[in-house]
Design an enzyme around this catalytic site. Structure first.
Site, PDB file in Angstrom:
ATOM      1  N   GLN A   1       3.358   6.655   6.516  1.00  0.00           N
ATOM      2  CA  GLN A   1       2.890   6.211   7.825  1.00  0.00           C
ATOM      3  C   GLN A   1       3.979   5.445   8.556  1.00  0.00           C
ATOM      4  O   GLN A   1       4.195   5.640   9.762  1.00  0.00           O
ATOM      5  CB  GLN A   1       1.644   5.334   7.669  1.00  0.00           C
ATOM      6  CG  GLN A   1       1.158   4.710   8.968  1.00  0.00           C
ATOM      7  CD  GLN A   1      -0.081   3.862   8.774  1.00  0.00           C
ATOM      8  OE1 GLN A   1      -1.187   4.344   8.925  1.00  0.00           O
ATOM      9  NE2 GLN A   1       0.107   2.606   8.432  1.00  0.00           N
TER      10      GLN A   1
ATOM     11  N   GLY B   1      -1.713  -8.875   1.521  1.00  0.00           N
ATOM     12  CA  GLY B   1      -0.729  -7.916   2.026  1.00  0.00           C
ATOM     13  C   GLY B   1      -0.680  -7.938   3.543  1.00  0.00           C
ATOM     14  O   GLY B   1       0.403  -7.988   4.148  1.00  0.00           O
ATOM     15  N   HIS B   2      -1.852  -7.918   4.192  1.00  0.00           N
ATOM     16  CA  HIS B   2      -1.903  -8.026   5.652  1.00  0.00           C
ATOM     17  C   HIS B   2      -1.288  -9.340   6.122  1.00  0.00           C
ATOM     18  O   HIS B   2      -0.536  -9.379   7.100  1.00  0.00           O
ATOM     19  CB  HIS B   2      -3.354  -7.971   6.147  1.00  0.00           C
ATOM     20  CG  HIS B   2      -4.041  -6.666   5.934  1.00  0.00           C
ATOM     21  ND1 HIS B   2      -5.051  -6.506   5.016  1.00  0.00           N
ATOM     22  CD2 HIS B   2      -3.874  -5.451   6.526  1.00  0.00           C
ATOM     23  CE1 HIS B   2      -5.480  -5.255   5.057  1.00  0.00           C
ATOM     24  NE2 HIS B   2      -4.789  -4.588   5.954  1.00  0.00           N
TER      25      HIS B   2
ATOM     26  N   GLN C   1      -8.792   8.675  12.610  1.00  0.00           N
ATOM     27  CA  GLN C   1      -7.868   8.927  11.500  1.00  0.00           C
ATOM     28  C   GLN C   1      -8.574   9.200  10.179  1.00  0.00           C
ATOM     29  O   GLN C   1      -7.925   9.337   9.146  1.00  0.00           O
ATOM     30  CB  GLN C   1      -6.875   7.772  11.344  1.00  0.00           C
ATOM     31  CG  GLN C   1      -7.454   6.462  10.848  1.00  0.00           C
ATOM     32  CD  GLN C   1      -6.448   5.322  10.948  1.00  0.00           C
ATOM     33  OE1 GLN C   1      -6.080   4.901  12.055  1.00  0.00           O
ATOM     34  NE2 GLN C   1      -5.984   4.837   9.812  1.00  0.00           N
TER      35      GLN C   1
ATOM     36  N   SER D   1      -7.397  -2.711   0.975  1.00  0.00           N
ATOM     37  CA  SER D   1      -8.786  -3.014   1.313  1.00  0.00           C
ATOM     38  C   SER D   1      -9.743  -2.231   0.424  1.00  0.00           C
ATOM     39  O   SER D   1     -10.835  -2.697   0.096  1.00  0.00           O
ATOM     40  CB  SER D   1      -9.051  -2.682   2.788  1.00  0.00           C
ATOM     41  OG  SER D   1      -8.193  -3.427   3.625  1.00  0.00           O
ATOM     42  N   ARG D   2      -9.337  -1.037   0.014  1.00  0.00           N
ATOM     43  CA  ARG D   2     -10.198  -0.192  -0.809  1.00  0.00           C
ATOM     44  C   ARG D   2     -10.398  -0.755  -2.222  1.00  0.00           C
ATOM     45  O   ARG D   2     -11.319  -0.349  -2.923  1.00  0.00           O
ATOM     46  CB  ARG D   2      -9.613   1.222  -0.892  1.00  0.00           C
ATOM     47  CG  ARG D   2      -9.567   1.923   0.445  1.00  0.00           C
ATOM     48  CD  ARG D   2      -8.852   3.265   0.350  1.00  0.00           C
ATOM     49  NE  ARG D   2      -8.572   3.819   1.666  1.00  0.00           N
ATOM     50  CZ  ARG D   2      -9.394   4.590   2.363  1.00  0.00           C
ATOM     51  NH1 ARG D   2     -10.561   4.903   1.842  1.00  0.00           N
ATOM     52  NH2 ARG D   2      -9.066   5.053   3.542  1.00  0.00           N
TER      53      ARG D   2
END
Length: 274
Positions: free
Chosen positions: A151, A34-35, A59, A184-185
């Site tokens: 976001q 995705g990145h 954050q 990432s999680r």
């Protein structure tokens, strides 16, 4: 690819760019495809690509969440090098925030709902760090994934006020083969949990397929119950995709948003409804 850790070196390197357009991809590391899709688009739209890797403490409203956030710097740099990123900035917290100039921005209520209600101070921290990065890097384009759609809207509103020449570009969510949004999680999930988590996307698809057949409040309730069968949902809401309000006319652009916990791993996702 140059890897830079200090602000002085970053400014020196960027001063050599001779008016090349700069594309910027901010990340907290633990990179996945995705990145890299953001990097690929940045390569197409700009002449010089900068990525940052920085796990931003301001954050995180949960110190344990910050502590557990996955880190894999060596692998991240290999991935960015394979995509021919021009410069990677990996600053330290102390230097990055040393001369911070805090700004106040009216986010038009975008930060008061959904993630804003569940993660106090989260978007304030996002804006703080992006204000620093945008001021240092002065990009022409910055790239954000639609998985974090709220976001994206907030950053777009912020940039309109303080960085009007900066174009904020949203990029489609990339998914695993089972539909789970790349994150990432996801590294914290075992194979069985990843399969269970695929039900999040299935629930979103069910919502999209039925939003014009079932009354919206009822549909939200049904989807929340579907999530409850395998996870601990925080919210499932259908919102106006322009301003995240509950003003949902037939002509509105709508989006469904979800946040849920699976084995204490918090996952978010969303889908365009129309």
């Amino acid at each position: 690819m140059k890897v830079i850790n200090q602000l002085k070196s970053l400014k020196e390197e960027l001063s050599f760019q001779n008016n090349q357009s700069i594309g910027y991809v901010p990340t907290m590391g633990a990179l996945h495809q995705g990145h890299l899709s953001l990097v690929k688009l940045a390569k197409k739209k700009s002449q010089f690509v900068v990525a940052s890797i920085f796990v931003n403490p301001t954050q995180f409203n949960n110190k344990n969440d910050l502590k557990k956030y996955p880190r894999s710097l060596e692998n991240d740099l290999d991935l960015l090098n394979s995509e021919s990123v021009d410069l990677v900035f990996c600053p330290s917290y102390n230097e990055l925030y040393a001369n911070e100039k805090i700004v106040k921005v009216d986010l038009m209520g975008l930060d008061k709902t959904l993630e804003g209600s569940n993660r106090k101070g989260h978007f304030e921290g996002v804006i703080r760090v992006l204000n620093i990065f945008f001021s240092l890097i002065k990009p022409d384009f910055a790239f954000f994934g639609e998985k974090d759609y709220q976001q994206y809207l907030i950053v777009e509103q912020f940039a309109k006020t303080f960085f009007p020449k900066l174009k904020i570009i949203s990029c489609p969510t990339l998914r695993e083969s089972n539909g789970l949004a790349m994150s990432s999680r996801n590294r914290h999930l075992n194979n069985r949990e990843k399969e269970l988590a695929s039900e999040i996307y299935k629930t979103l698809l069910y919502c999209r397929n039925n939003y014009n057949k079932i009354e919206i409040n009822k549909l939200e309730e049904i989807c929340f119950q579907k999530l409850s069968k395998f996870s601990k949902p925080e919210y499932f809401e259908i919102r106006n995709s322009k301003n995240l309000s509950k003003e949902l006319s037939s002509s509105s652009s709508l989006r469904a948003f979800v946040a849920t916990k699976l084995s204490d791993i918090r996952l978010i996702d969303n889908i365009a409804m129309n």
